[in-house]
Enzyme design. Sequence first.
Site, PDB file in Angstrom:
ATOM      1  N   ALA A 243       0.831  -1.209   0.000  1.00  0.00           N
ATOM      2  CA  ALA A 243       0.000   0.000   0.000  1.00  0.00           C
ATOM      3  C   ALA A 243       0.864   1.256   0.000  1.00  0.00           C
ATOM      4  O   ALA A 243       1.933   1.266   0.612  1.00  0.00           O
ATOM      5  CB  ALA A 243      -0.921  -0.017   1.225  1.00  0.00           C
ATOM      6  N   ASP A 288       0.004 -10.264   7.300  1.00  0.00           N
ATOM      7  CA  ASP A 288       1.353  -9.971   7.774  1.00  0.00           C
ATOM      8  C   ASP A 288       2.366 -10.578   6.813  1.00  0.00           C
ATOM      9  O   ASP A 288       2.386 -11.794   6.598  1.00  0.00           O
ATOM     10  CB  ASP A 288       1.527 -10.563   9.178  1.00  0.00           C
ATOM     11  CG  ASP A 288       2.819 -10.128   9.842  1.00  0.00           C
ATOM     12  OD1 ASP A 288       3.756  -9.692   9.137  1.00  0.00           O
ATOM     13  OD2 ASP A 288       2.901 -10.218  11.084  1.00  0.00           O
ATOM     14  N   ASP A 302       9.484  -2.448   0.417  1.00  0.00           N
ATOM     15  CA  ASP A 302       9.468  -1.055   0.873  1.00  0.00           C
ATOM     16  C   ASP A 302       9.036  -1.118   2.334  1.00  0.00           C
ATOM     17  O   ASP A 302       7.854  -1.061   2.653  1.00  0.00           O
ATOM     18  CB  ASP A 302       8.490  -0.229   0.029  1.00  0.00           C
ATOM     19  CG  ASP A 302       8.528   1.255   0.362  1.00  0.00           C
ATOM     20  OD1 ASP A 302       9.266   1.625   1.301  1.00  0.00           O
ATOM     21  OD2 ASP A 302       7.818   2.032  -0.287  1.00  0.00           O
ATOM     22  N   CYS A 355      11.675   4.981   2.900  1.00  0.00           N
ATOM     23  CA  CYS A 355      11.558   6.423   2.635  1.00  0.00           C
ATOM     24  C   CYS A 355      12.043   7.188   3.874  1.00  0.00           C
ATOM     25  O   CYS A 355      11.324   7.969   4.477  1.00  0.00           O
ATOM     26  CB  CYS A 355      10.147   6.818   2.257  1.00  0.00           C
ATOM     27  SG  CYS A 355       8.861   6.315   3.424  1.00  0.00           S
TER      28      CYS A 355
END
Length: 422
Positions: A243, A288, A302, A355
């Site tokens: 997501a 999970d 990510d 990020c």
Amino acid sequence: MSPKPKQTARSAALNLLNQVLGEDRLMSELLGQGVLQGLDPADRARAQRLATDTMRGLERADRLLQKHLRKNPPLYVRNVLRLATVELCQGGDAHGVVNEAVNLTAANKRTQAMKGMVNAVLRKIAERGPETWANLRAPRLPKWLRDPLVMAYGGDVVGAFEAAHFAGAPLDLTAKGDPEAVAQATGGEVLPTGSVRLQDPGQVSALPGFEAGDWWVQDAAAAIPARVLNAQPGEAVLDMCAAPGGKTMQLAAAGAEVTAIDLSPARMERVAENLARTGLKAELITGDALDHTGQYDAILLDAPCSATGTIRRHPDLPLAKDGSEFGALMDLQAQMIDHALTLLKPGGRLVFCTCSLLPDEGECQVEDALERHPGLKVDRERFDLPGIDPEWITEEGGLRLRPDYWADKGGMDGFYIACLTA
């Protein structure tokens, strides 16, 4: 009983500020819960912009206001003053801004006695504030975050980060097909890495190609990990923390057989919506990632992180957080790298990214993974891509992206990316 005052863009922005600064809520959570749903789309966008601009300029606003306040008023009034100060200093109409600030103060029974003070202070700000505003430094990150960043990068570089954060972020799009065609249709610019950048996009859903699914919103830095993975048609590819789906769509557009997994049902609904709009396909699993089994040619991880690389777009983050949860996130990242490696077919590749601007969530994670897994290697050649500066490649073989890169074009998110092969 008097009717409840009608919600406006400014009152909605004030509500956002009160919850971020008073309750340590993230704006993304609040927006996801529909706090702006009572507004029409234009006012919704304006409320979000007003709140975001105020959080970016909070330090400047407080410096201007402290000259006119004997003591700090309650948070509600402080936020009224901050919101109005930022708007005035950015060229807002003095009469309308001051008048609504007074009305917002008067509408709260606990603060209505302060409306005269609010009026007097803001009239002084309207007179001299814009001139002073331009001469103040770019607002600094809070000490809990600034100190470790200065230790990692030095004060001058962190100052450049802060300038990029204060400047905000343009809108970047990833094209499903030809970036040049998307740029021509939307009035954007194709960046060196292939993303399309719009400096003043207006309402996103009204842009050409939105309904047709020709593109999706994705920061230029966030689009690079999938390009590094370079999924091939027919490959079995896992997007481990999928997501909101930008990378999933990149992988699907490349022709890969994509499995996308994420823990959040609400966020996975958004992935499904984005796939439907763009006409792309992936198998979606809500659960999970650490429990997932299977074998894949390539994996994109990510990992959950501090998101400190996204502050130019999310200035609420350093205001609502204090770093106390970051240690647990770093432990989770290591667990996810270890589990991802068990899901790779022989000769497969794993792109790990965060990020984050913190080396503990990037460079250090890869160094530790190399120690834990004898035979694990970093594939530097994966960064031989258009727009990637070789100087961005780090000592251990990862790619460090920073918000001050491409400063003349509007910057990019802070990211760390590494491609690992067993």
